[in-house]
Write a protein that holds these residues in place. Structure first.
Motif, PDB file in Angstrom:
ATOM      1  N   ASP A   1      -0.149  10.950  -0.342  1.00 25.22           N
ATOM      2  CA  ASP A   1      -1.057  10.180  -1.185  1.00 25.22           C
ATOM      3  C   ASP A   1      -0.489  10.100  -2.605  1.00 25.22           C
ATOM      4  O   ASP A   1       0.632  10.549  -2.874  1.00 25.22           O
ATOM      5  CB  ASP A   1      -2.465  10.779  -1.154  1.00 25.22           C
TER       6      ASP A   1
ATOM      7  N   GLY B   1      -0.857  -0.315   9.977  1.00 26.30           N
ATOM      8  CA  GLY B   1      -2.236  -0.388   9.517  1.00 26.30           C
ATOM      9  C   GLY B   1      -2.374  -0.590   8.026  1.00 26.30           C
ATOM     10  O   GLY B   1      -3.467  -0.440   7.476  1.00 26.30           O
ATOM     11  N   ALA B   2      -1.288  -0.925   7.337  1.00 27.62           N
ATOM     12  CA  ALA B   2      -1.318  -1.154   5.892  1.00 27.62           C
ATOM     13  C   ALA B   2      -0.078  -1.972   5.540  1.00 27.62           C
ATOM     14  O   ALA B   2       0.832  -2.151   6.345  1.00 27.62           O
ATOM     15  CB  ALA B   2      -1.321   0.164   5.126  1.00 27.62           C
ATOM     16  N   VAL B   3      -0.054  -2.469   4.296  1.00 32.16           N
ATOM     17  CA  VAL B   3       1.132  -3.178   3.815  1.00 32.16           C
ATOM     18  C   VAL B   3       2.138  -2.120   3.367  1.00 32.16           C
ATOM     19  O   VAL B   3       1.873  -1.354   2.448  1.00 32.16           O
ATOM     20  CB  VAL B   3       0.791  -4.123   2.651  1.00 32.16           C
ATOM     21  N   SER B   4       3.276  -2.074   4.052  1.00 32.03           N
ATOM     22  CA  SER B   4       4.236  -0.995   3.819  1.00 32.03           C
ATOM     23  C   SER B   4       5.637  -1.547   3.628  1.00 32.03           C
ATOM     24  O   SER B   4       6.011  -2.560   4.232  1.00 32.03           O
ATOM     25  CB  SER B   4       4.227  -0.030   5.010  1.00 32.03           C
TER      26      SER B   4
ATOM     27  N   ASP C   1       0.833  -1.207   0.000  1.00 30.66           N
ATOM     28  CA  ASP C   1       0.000   0.000   0.000  1.00 30.66           C
ATOM     29  C   ASP C   1       0.870   1.260   0.000  1.00 30.66           C
ATOM     30  O   ASP C   1       0.502   2.272  -0.576  1.00 30.66           O
ATOM     31  CB  ASP C   1      -0.907   0.018   1.232  1.00 30.66           C
ATOM     32  N   TYR C   2       2.024   1.191   0.689  1.00 28.90           N
ATOM     33  CA  TYR C   2       2.930   2.331   0.764  1.00 28.90           C
ATOM     34  C   TYR C   2       4.331   1.899   0.344  1.00 28.90           C
ATOM     35  O   TYR C   2       4.851   0.899   0.835  1.00 28.90           O
ATOM     36  CB  TYR C   2       2.988   2.893   2.190  1.00 28.90           C
TER      37      TYR C   2
ATOM     38  N   VAL D   1      -2.145   9.029   9.910  1.00 29.32           N
ATOM     39  CA  VAL D   1      -1.510   7.745   9.585  1.00 29.32           C
ATOM     40  C   VAL D   1      -0.497   7.427  10.684  1.00 29.32           C
ATOM     41  O   VAL D   1       0.323   8.271  11.045  1.00 29.32           O
ATOM     42  CB  VAL D   1      -0.808   7.807   8.216  1.00 29.32           C
TER      43      VAL D   1
ATOM     44  N   LYS E   1       1.570   6.540  -0.944  1.00 25.10           N
ATOM     45  CA  LYS E   1       0.486   5.545  -1.128  1.00 25.10           C
ATOM     46  C   LYS E   1       0.406   5.185  -2.597  1.00 25.10           C
ATOM     47  O   LYS E   1       0.362   6.050  -3.471  1.00 25.10           O
ATOM     48  CB  LYS E   1      -0.837   6.133  -0.634  1.00 25.10           C
TER      49      LYS E   1
END
Length: 343
Positions: free
Chosen positions: A240, A300-303, A214-215, A249, A341
């Motif tokens: 973004d 909180g995301a795939v980074s 995601d990031y 974030v 992102k």
């Protein structure tokens, strides 16, 4: 003839003696009281003021969870993070002893967060010394190994492979081709399977694959001496797809043996040298660095994760503009990390 003392005269003599005794006694008592008087304890007043200040910092931290800001405010009491942490623990103990339940709970939450941050001061000197460049660190991944990133190659290869298998049965076996001279020459038939093999490669380079994270990290750089001026921070921007800052974030920095988390967009900043302006400030957050090496990613995301970033660089770099010989020095290095992102 001797003059006789009448009862009335004796009465006045006794009364005058009592008055004089009272006056002398009061004077002497006043002198001793003045000599033995002690001022109020300044230490007690200072302690109460310190506890009130810590309580305000704790209440603010309980609201915004900005540990970096809390540690900066505590540095006004003592610039040694370990000493500041002990002051917080002492304030919590006194609040508990005075039955100030809400204050004690608030200070306890701050003390728990500080415990992880100040643990770096207890790390053994055996912490790996940098034999690396400031940007790529060959350290053991003790805290959180970078998540394995699945490559889209496996998915793309499987589909063309099926097509190849479908075409293969239509060909005659190699032995049959050699034994039957009436078939087309091998040189005529050979380009057909080669063309099919080429088609397997082309979709891999031109297919629009779904991003695996995601990031992604678009920039990691060490600050120059004049940009840093003796600081020790990781400055993070989360943007973004159009390059605008994203507020709220959560970003995490991990080290051995702890971690620290903070949210972007806690306050408006303007730092042109770091690319922090009106467009990006909502995605800005800074995390303090002490001894050791750190890795950073978005929670909180795939980074993607950064490589190890360290302040353990035994080298002094002068900022000529301010004549600061330790603008970059041991334990005083900073980094800029930009996440963007992509899905």
């Amino acid at each position: 003839m001797d003059e006789q003392i009448t009862p009335t005269r004796r009465f006045y003599v006794i009364l005058l003696s009592l008055v004089l005794f009272a006056l002398v006694d009061g004077f002497v008592f006043g002198v001793f009281a003045a000599l033995s008087a002690q001022p109020a304890s300044a230490a007690t007043d200072t302690q109460a003021e310190t506890d009130d200040y810590i309580a305000l910092i704790s209440a603010t931290f309980q609201f915004d969870q900005d540990l970096a800001a809390a540690m900066q405010r505590l540095s006004a009491l003592n610039r040694d993070a370990n000493v500041a942490s002990k002051l917080v623990v002492a304030a919590r103990t006194r609040a508990t002893a005075h039955h100030l339940t809400q204050r004690a709970e608030s200070i306890a939450a701050l003390a728990q967060a500080l415990r992880a941050a100040t643990a770096l001061n207890e790390v053994s000197p055996e912490t790996p010394t940098p034999t690396f460049t400031p940007f790529v660190l060959a350290a053991l991944d003790l805290a959180a190994p970078a998540p394995s990133t699945p490559t889209p190659q496996n998915t793309l290869t499987s589909a063309p492979a099926t097509t190849t298998r479908t075409n293969t049965p239509t060909r005659a076996p190699a032995a049959t081709r050699t034994a039957t001279p009436t078939r087309l020459p091998t040189s005529t038939r050979t380009p057909r399977p080669k063309a099919t093999a080429t088609q397997v490669v082309v979709p891999q380079s031109t297919a629009t694959a779904t991003p695996s994270v995601d990031y992604k990290i678009t920039l990691v750089r060490q600050l120059t001496p004049c940009e840093n001026e003796g600081n020790h921070n990781i400055y993070v921007l989360v943007l973004d797809q159009q390059g605008n800052g994203i507020a709220g974030v959560q970003v995490e920095a991990v080290w051995s043996p702890g971690s620290m988390r903070a949210f972007t967009g806690q306050k408006v900043e303007y730092i042109p040298s770091l690319g922090v302006n009106a467009q990006t400030t909502a995605g800005f957050v800074n995390l303090p660095m002490y001894k050791g090496s750190y890795r950073v990613h978005v929670l909180g995301a795939v980074s993607e994760w950064t490589d190890w970033l360290t302040v353990d660089i035994p080298r002094d770099e002068l900022c000529a503009a301010t004549d600061n010989p330790q603008a970059n020095s041991l334990f005083h290095y900073s980094y800029l990390v930009v996440f963007q992102k992509v899905r």
